[in-house]
Design an enzyme around this catalytic site. Structure first.
Site, PDB file in Angstrom:
ATOM      1  N   HIS A  51       0.836  -1.210   0.000  1.00 20.00           N
ATOM      2  CA  HIS A  51       0.000   0.000   0.000  1.00 20.00           C
ATOM      3  C   HIS A  51       0.866   1.254   0.000  1.00 20.00           C
ATOM      4  O   HIS A  51       0.859   2.052   0.955  1.00 20.00           O
ATOM      5  CB  HIS A  51      -0.947  -0.009   1.197  1.00 20.00           C
ATOM      6  CG  HIS A  51      -2.050  -0.999   1.073  1.00 20.00           C
ATOM      7  ND1 HIS A  51      -2.683  -1.576   2.148  1.00 20.00           N
ATOM      8  CD2 HIS A  51      -2.652  -1.529  -0.022  1.00 20.00           C
ATOM      9  CE1 HIS A  51      -3.616  -2.403   1.724  1.00 20.00           C
ATOM     10  NE2 HIS A  51      -3.612  -2.398   0.409  1.00 20.00           N
ATOM     11  N   CYS A 107       1.736 -13.689   4.275  1.00 19.30           N
ATOM     12  CA  CYS A 107       2.541 -13.583   5.489  1.00 19.30           C
ATOM     13  C   CYS A 107       2.266 -14.776   6.408  1.00 19.30           C
ATOM     14  O   CYS A 107       1.101 -15.151   6.607  1.00 19.30           O
ATOM     15  CB  CYS A 107       2.215 -12.283   6.207  1.00 19.30           C
ATOM     16  SG  CYS A 107       3.070 -12.082   7.785  1.00 19.30           S
ATOM     17  N   HIS A 139     -10.768  -4.553   3.404  1.00 20.80           N
ATOM     18  CA  HIS A 139      -9.320  -4.739   3.384  1.00 20.80           C
ATOM     19  C   HIS A 139      -8.999  -6.155   2.916  1.00 20.80           C
ATOM     20  O   HIS A 139      -9.706  -7.113   3.248  1.00 20.80           O
ATOM     21  CB  HIS A 139      -8.745  -4.486   4.781  1.00 20.80           C
ATOM     22  CG  HIS A 139      -7.251  -4.452   4.833  1.00 20.80           C
ATOM     23  ND1 HIS A 139      -6.482  -5.604   4.868  1.00 20.80           N
ATOM     24  CD2 HIS A 139      -6.379  -3.420   4.849  1.00 20.80           C
ATOM     25  CE1 HIS A 139      -5.203  -5.256   4.916  1.00 20.80           C
ATOM     26  NE2 HIS A 139      -5.116  -3.938   4.904  1.00 20.80           N
ATOM     27  N   GLU A 141      -6.760  -8.366   3.722  1.00 18.83           N
ATOM     28  CA  GLU A 141      -6.569  -9.380   4.768  1.00 18.83           C
ATOM     29  C   GLU A 141      -7.899  -9.800   5.370  1.00 18.83           C
ATOM     30  O   GLU A 141      -8.147 -10.998   5.582  1.00 18.83           O
ATOM     31  CB  GLU A 141      -5.655  -8.842   5.877  1.00 18.83           C
ATOM     32  CG  GLU A 141      -5.419  -9.860   6.978  1.00 18.83           C
ATOM     33  CD  GLU A 141      -4.677  -9.289   8.170  1.00 18.83           C
ATOM     34  OE1 GLU A 141      -5.040  -9.626   9.305  1.00 18.83           O
ATOM     35  OE2 GLU A 141      -3.723  -8.494   7.965  1.00 18.83           O
ATOM     36  N   THR A 177      -4.354  -8.144  11.581  1.00 21.41           N
ATOM     37  CA  THR A 177      -3.006  -8.159  12.159  1.00 21.41           C
ATOM     38  C   THR A 177      -2.372  -6.788  12.298  1.00 21.41           C
ATOM     39  O   THR A 177      -1.424  -6.623  13.073  1.00 21.41           O
ATOM     40  CB  THR A 177      -2.063  -9.042  11.325  1.00 21.41           C
ATOM     41  OG1 THR A 177      -1.990  -8.531   9.984  1.00 21.41           O
ATOM     42  CG2 THR A 177      -2.541 -10.483  11.293  1.00 21.41           C
ATOM     43  N   CYS A 213      -0.271  -8.536  14.799  1.00 18.64           N
ATOM     44  CA  CYS A 213       1.124  -8.928  14.584  1.00 18.64           C
ATOM     45  C   CYS A 213       2.015  -8.293  15.653  1.00 18.64           C
ATOM     46  O   CYS A 213       1.945  -7.078  15.885  1.00 18.64           O
ATOM     47  CB  CYS A 213       1.573  -8.488  13.193  1.00 18.64           C
ATOM     48  SG  CYS A 213       3.337  -8.742  12.868  1.00 18.64           S
ATOM     49  N   SER A 241      -2.905   2.721   3.331  1.00 19.83           N
ATOM     50  CA  SER A 241      -2.317   1.863   4.359  1.00 19.83           C
ATOM     51  C   SER A 241      -3.087   1.934   5.673  1.00 19.83           C
ATOM     52  O   SER A 241      -3.112   2.970   6.334  1.00 19.83           O
ATOM     53  CB  SER A 241      -0.854   2.259   4.604  1.00 19.83           C
ATOM     54  OG  SER A 241      -0.319   1.548   5.703  1.00 19.83           O
ATOM     55  N   SER A 285       4.469  -0.454   5.350  1.00 19.92           N
ATOM     56  CA  SER A 285       4.402  -0.505   3.887  1.00 19.92           C
ATOM     57  C   SER A 285       5.228   0.618   3.246  1.00 19.92           C
ATOM     58  O   SER A 285       5.100   0.862   2.050  1.00 19.92           O
ATOM     59  CB  SER A 285       2.945  -0.403   3.428  1.00 19.92           C
ATOM     60  OG  SER A 285       2.338   0.761   3.977  1.00 19.92           O
TER      61      SER A 285
END
Length: 301
Positions: A51, A107, A139, A141, A177, A213, A241, A285
């Site tokens: 992003h 990931c 998004h 993810e 995450t 994360c 982002s 990012s």
């Protein structure tokens, strides 16, 4: 952190945050794309590989093209890289049917989350339970996570949306995450309070899985400390982002003279006073080369 002085008219002192820049998942995806493109083209990324428009433009110049999921049929037989955000199962099925070769750069943290949310769904569904995801609707993810459950999950972007949950039923909460850890904990407390208001013990009904994360979570206190060390903060990130929004707000909370830019062209001389100490930082990012380019432009002021 290395501070540098420059003979620019304002005499600004600069420091680049050593903890900012690409996370492991993004580094791996970009390295795989570069490795493939050094040997062969074309290569397609399913959605923006990162992003950050500046980095995407750099990759485009060496042969990377971006396609969206609904365009897969137009690149049958080609090679596609799956970005760190991951993908739902149907993407892999469709790619196989179209003879598309996949370079999977999902990931490991995201893959672990996908597996965990599937396992929890199998446990809680027979109990008439609900899966909720604290994340950004749409998004990549989050789409990948919902895809693991065939769409049977609720997305909560903030605490104002908890009225969508049924507090007569069990709830299992997960987090995108790259979400803000304090915001996730705040959401958990709100859900627990709703159970208590209904005379129910949250421990009997509510399971919270902090799937943010650790690499992202660890950056928050480091970035906050960095922001306090400087008079002005220039935060470099792409507008798309999610992680960038979280980290920039962390900067703003620690230093009101924090400004977000996508590139050096977005800088404004009015932000700085003569002799200011300026900190340059960015999202997971944001490439190091872009932060350095912005730093160079600030030095010239």
């Amino acid at each position: 952190m290395v501070r540098t002085h420059h003979s620019g008219a304002l005499g600004l002192k600069l420091g680049i945050d050593p903890h900012s820049g690409f996370c492991y998942g993004v580094i791996r995806a970009i390295q795989e794309a570069e490795r493939y493109l050094a040997q062969s083209t074309p290569l397609y990324s399913l959605g923006a590989l990162v992003h950050n428009n500046e980095e995407l433009e750099r990759l485009r110049k060496i042969g990377l093209s971006t396609v969206e999921p609904h365009q897969l049929s137009s690149i049958a037989g080609q090679t596609v890289i799956i970005r760190a955000h991951g993908e739902p199962p149907e993407t892999y099925i469709q790619a196989q049917e179209l003879g598309i070769r996949i370079i999977d750069c999902s990931c490991p943290v995201v893959l672990k989350l996908q597996q965990k949310i599937k396992e929890e769904y199998r446990r809680i569904k027979p109990l008439n339970g609900q899966i909720a995801i604290f994340g950004k609707k749409g998004h990549a993810e989050v789409n990948g996570l919902i895809g693991q459950l065939l769409g049977d999950a609720l997305i909560l972007e903030d605490g104002s949306q908890i009225d969508r949950l049924d507090f007569e039923r069990p709830i299992s909460l997960f987090a995108q995450t790259t979400q803000n850890p304090p915001a996730f904990l705040g959401l958990c407390r709100q859900i627990e309070e709703q159970y208590r208001l209904r005379g129910r013990n949250p421990e009997d009904y509510f399971c919270a899985y902090n799937t943010i994360c650790q690499q992202v979570a660890d950056r928050l206190p480091l970035l906050q400390a960095f922001a306090k060390q400087h008079q002005v903060i220039v935060f470099v990130c792409g507008k798309e982002s999610s992680n960038g929004r979280v980290l920039f707000q962390t900067c703003r909370s620690a230093n009101s003279r924090s400004y977000a830019v996508e590139n050096a062209e977005a800088l404004s001389k009015s932000w700085f006073n003569a002799g200011d100490s300026v900190g340059i930082c960015g999202a997971t990012s944001t490439p190091k080369w872009l932060m350095e380019k912005v730093a160079h432009a600030v030095r010239e002021m």
